[in-house]
Design a protein around this motif. Structure first.
Motif, PDB file in Angstrom:
ATOM      1  N   LEU A 122       8.406   6.142  27.831  1.00 59.96           N
ATOM      2  CA  LEU A 122       7.662   6.539  29.027  1.00 59.96           C
ATOM      3  C   LEU A 122       8.553   6.475  30.262  1.00 59.96           C
ATOM      4  N   PHE A 123       9.317   5.380  30.398  1.00 59.30           N
ATOM      5  CA  PHE A 123      10.208   5.241  31.556  1.00 59.30           C
ATOM      6  C   PHE A 123      11.286   6.322  31.560  1.00 59.30           C
ATOM      7  N   PHE A 124      11.857   6.597  30.401  1.00 56.43           N
ATOM      8  CA  PHE A 124      12.887   7.631  30.317  1.00 56.43           C
ATOM      9  C   PHE A 124      12.319   9.001  30.679  1.00 56.43           C
ATOM     10  N   THR A 125      11.125   9.276  30.202  1.00 55.50           N
ATOM     11  CA  THR A 125      10.499  10.568  30.480  1.00 55.50           C
ATOM     12  C   THR A 125      10.186  10.722  31.967  1.00 55.50           C
ATOM     13  N   LEU A 126       9.566   9.691  32.549  1.00 53.55           N
ATOM     14  CA  LEU A 126       9.245   9.747  33.974  1.00 53.55           C
ATOM     15  C   LEU A 126      10.511   9.854  34.824  1.00 53.55           C
TER      16      LEU A 126
ATOM     17  N   SER B 195      13.106  -0.075  32.790  1.00 54.36           N
ATOM     18  CA  SER B 195      12.496  -0.112  34.120  1.00 54.36           C
ATOM     19  C   SER B 195      13.555  -0.111  35.220  1.00 54.36           C
ATOM     20  N   GLU B 196      14.743  -0.641  34.927  1.00 55.14           N
ATOM     21  CA  GLU B 196      15.854  -0.569  35.875  1.00 55.14           C
ATOM     22  C   GLU B 196      16.209   0.879  36.167  1.00 55.14           C
ATOM     23  N   LEU B 197      16.175   1.709  35.152  1.00 52.83           N
ATOM     24  CA  LEU B 197      16.457   3.136  35.331  1.00 52.83           C
ATOM     25  C   LEU B 197      15.343   3.812  36.124  1.00 52.83           C
ATOM     26  N   PHE B 198      14.106   3.429  35.861  1.00 56.29           N
ATOM     27  CA  PHE B 198      12.945   4.069  36.482  1.00 56.29           C
ATOM     28  C   PHE B 198      12.798   3.712  37.955  1.00 56.29           C
ATOM     29  N   GLN B 199      13.214   2.492  38.358  1.00 54.79           N
ATOM     30  CA  GLN B 199      13.163   2.052  39.759  1.00 54.79           C
ATOM     31  C   GLN B 199      11.738   2.140  40.322  1.00 54.79           C
ATOM     32  N   LEU B 200      10.827   1.369  39.711  1.00 56.40           N
ATOM     33  CA  LEU B 200       9.417   1.467  40.085  1.00 56.40           C
ATOM     34  C   LEU B 200       9.165   1.084  41.536  1.00 56.40           C
ATOM     35  N   PHE B 201       9.648  -0.087  41.965  1.00 60.83           N
ATOM     36  CA  PHE B 201       9.339  -0.556  43.318  1.00 60.83           C
ATOM     37  C   PHE B 201       9.993   0.311  44.402  1.00 60.83           C
TER      38      PHE B 201
END
Length: 702
Positions: free
Chosen positions: A19-23, A498-504
């Protein structure tokens, strides 16, 4: 934990990673997210939209290109992954193809359930029969693995040392190479600190002394300028609003009462008031000297001589230490007196100890979740729900690691705060100190606390009885193998993704775009070494410790380091901007932590062979920690001095090269003001009247 629970955890985390990779692949291509996924390029003025094929682009730069782009600290950070991949590639081959089948074919635990419901302990050394000659294979594997790890450590230390020297020779002259921080300056009555410093160094270092900058107590001034910068950001944001009605605010209490007025005028008036306060504070700084100064020399060798000899008869006076980079200086430190720094260190020790003890509470909660029978005792009304297969697998396989990770996320900011109280002179020193605190906090609270409390063997006096340590660890560590396998999957894989996705940063960017417009204030982040390095070293500890105890953990750790290598390489090239350079000093932390992991593995090996009724193997394993510590001592003598200071051979050779550089005269001119306190410089606000662009205080006044 049974195998199906582990597979459930793996499935959940693989889904989250996907999911994170896709987003990430979708969101990184949106122009509005450019400051989230390529902020470094934006900061460097390269406004290029992210494109597909990010893995290929992250892989392409050579080692030299990556080093020149990201700096030596980032280069060494990536060498951690390369070193770990080499270690666990070898360990994985031995562990999966040799040790794991031996463990599984044992019958010590007599687990007759079907394969999917087998306990993970069936794949650990606990399942090997007591007194079995097959344990000698584990003994040999421990020796071979130790030899390979030590060889790789030696190779990496030597390789990184050579890169550190090469980086020094290839770099342009830097102010910190020519400058020292001198503290505890004895100022005689009737004289100023500046006069004392100049007289002393002209007398005792006449041929090499260049200039100095005395430190002033500017904490109040720093606070005023910080307030002014915040106000100016609001002022510019308000002026960007074209509609006059949007700039209206009430001038009463909490901006909710009173007459309406233009917010722009309000903030402009407050800025003028702060400017006046800044001018008054700057004009009074001449008499607020700290008995410390940055002293610069004409050569690197001259600075090194002044650093490594005692300057005065009294060793508590004229104390010299290396100066950090000018932009790395932590100026509030200089406003702290000796007694405040001493109290700060004491407070840091007390708070760290208290935090370590209090963290046993979430550890107890986590360990309760890994044992369903204990949860049924605590919450008997949930017994029917807890016995559902899906619920039990999620609770035991996924939830404990997630909860522990949530609690751990609060630790790095606390350690940064504590380190800043200890009086370090630079942000890099604060982060290195916090890195050490977070590392040992993590090792104790994630590893030892879970191991000892989870096996019901924790006692206050465990480590006060040295003879019992190997036996206690040998009983406790293998029992928690299933928890740590799940922890690697939950905390490792998902955190990397999540580090790749950078949510915050993504959420913050969305907020700024909605409420502040596209021109909201932007600053590229720097990588938080103090939190990332301890997390990586924890997985190194788990892999080394469980190499022969539970080799099933090794493939999951190997996947973690493969993901980490390519993801962090992408982040360091596109996201993180290097804010300072330590010259690779973090590697000594990596080396020491790995040595600790090896010695811990050896102590457990001594105990496990004793418990398995193989006393000869237990006795023959005793030399392992001794030889490892001797190897470590050799590395300390051979390589560590190169990380503390450059040798005279390098300094003199570099100084001779500079003699032919026509730009050195310009460098020396800049060196005189390189360490001037930034709060003494004029505040400048674009678009304001000329008073903000003229000096508020001439440097000659102080």
């Amino acid at each position: 934990m049974i195998l199906s629970a582990l597979l459930t955890s793996v499935g959940i985390n693989l889904g989250l990673c996907f999911l994170f990779f896709t987003l990430y692949s979708i969101l990184r291509k949106q122009p509005g997210n450019i400051t989230v996924y390529v902020p470094r390029l934006v900061a460097e003025g390269k406004r290029l939209l992210p494109t597909a094929g990010w893995v290929k682009k992250a892989w392409q730069p050579s080692e030299e290109e990556f080093l020149s782009t990201s700096g030596l600290d980032a280069f060494i950070f990536m060498r951690m992954f390369i070193f770990s991949l080499r270690v666990f590639s070898f360990g994985g081959i031995v562990g999966i193809f040799i040790l794991l089948p031996i463990n599984y074919l044992g019958s010590q635990l007599s687990d007759d359930s079907d394969f999917s419901h087998k306990s993970l302990d069936s794949f650990s050394i606990s399942n090997v029969n007591n007194g079995s000659n097959r344990l000698w294979i584990h003994f040999c594997a421990a020796y071979v693995f130790t030899g390979v790890v030590c060889y790789l450590l030696y190779y990496e230390y030597g390789y990184i040392s050579s890169k550190r020297i090469a980086h020094f020779f290839s770099s342009k002259p830097q102010p910190q190479q020519f400058t020292l921080l001198v503290r505890s300056i004895p100022v005689p009555p009737g004289s100023s600190c500046s006069e004392t410093v100049e007289q002393f160094f002209k007398e005792y270092h006449p041929s090499t002394y260049h200039s100095h900058s005395v430190i002033h107590r500017s904490s109040k001034l720093l606070s005023l300028i910080t307030d002014a910068e915040k106000l100016y950001k609001r002022f510019t944001q308000i002026n960007q609003k074209s509609d006059a009605a949007q700039r209206q605010r009430r001038n009463g209490c909490l901006a909710c009462f009173g007459h309406k007025a233009d917010s722009s005028d309000h903030y402009e008036k407050r800025l003028r008031d702060i400017e006046n306060d800044v001018r008054k504070e700057q004009s009074s700084l001449a008499g607020k000297e700290v008995s410390a100064a940055f002293v610069s020399f004409k050569s690197r060798f001259g600075a090194a001589i002044a650093l490594h000899i005692q300057e005065g008869v009294n060793p508590t006076e004229w104390i010299a230490e290396e100066a950090p980079e000018p932009h790395d200086v932590h100026w509030p430190f200089f406003s702290l007196s000796f007694i405040k720094r001493w109290i700060g260190k004491l407070v840091a020790i007390v708070v760290c100890t208290a935090l370590t003890i209090l963290f046993f509470i979430p550890v107890a909660i986590v360990q309760g979740l890994t044992h369903l029978e204990q949860l049924e005792i605590w919450f008997p009304f949930l017994k029917s729900i807890l016995r559902l297969a899906v619920v039990s697998q999620v609770i035991t396989g996924y939830l404990p690691s997630l909860i522990l990770q949530l609690f751990l996320s609060f630790v790095p900011p606390v350690m940064i705060m504590l380190s800043s109280l200890q009086g370090y002179i630079s942000w890099s020193q604060i982060q290195k100190s916090a890195c050490t605190k977070v590392l040992w906090f993590t090792i104790w609270n994630v590893f030892f606390a879970n191991v000892l409390s989870g096996s019901a063997l924790y006692r206050v006096n465990v480590f006060l009885e040295p003879k019992t340590i190997p036996k206690i660890l040998a009983e406790a560590v293998p029992a928690q193998a299933s928890f740590f396998i799940a922890y690697v999957v939950t905390s490792g894989w998902t955190n990397i993704a999540s580090e790749l996705f950078q949510l915050f940063p993504l959420l913050r960017n969305l907020k700024d775009r909605i409420f502040c417009g596209d021109n909201a204030d932007f600053e590229a982040p720097s990588i938080p070494y103090h939190s990332e390095i301890p997390r990586i070293l924890l997985f190194v500890l788990l892999g080394v410790t469980y190499f022969f105890l539970a080799p099933l953990i090794l493939p999951f750790i190997l996947v973690y380091f493969c993901l980490g290598y390519i993801i962090y390489r992408n982040q360091l090239l596109n996201v993180y901007v290097p804010k300072y350079e330590t010259g690779g000093e973090f590697w000594s932390t990596v080396h020491n932590s790995t040595i600790f992991s090896l010695v811990l593995m050896h102590i457990i090996a001594i105990g496990i062979f004793g418990l398995k009724k193989l006393p000869l193997a237990s006795g023959l394993a005793v030399p392992l920690p001794i030889l490892t510590l001797l190897f470590n001592e050799y590395c300390r003598k051979r390589f560590l001095p190169l990380f503390k200071a450059f040798p005279a051979e390098c300094l003199i050779k570099k100084d001779k090269q500079d003699q032919d550089d026509s730009n050195m005269s310009e460098f020396y001119d800049k060196l005189s003001n390189a360490y001037s306190d930034p709060t003494l410089k004029p505040i400048k606000f674009d678009g304001r009247h000329d008073s903000h662009t003229t000096p508020l205080l001439d440097s000659s006044d102080v």
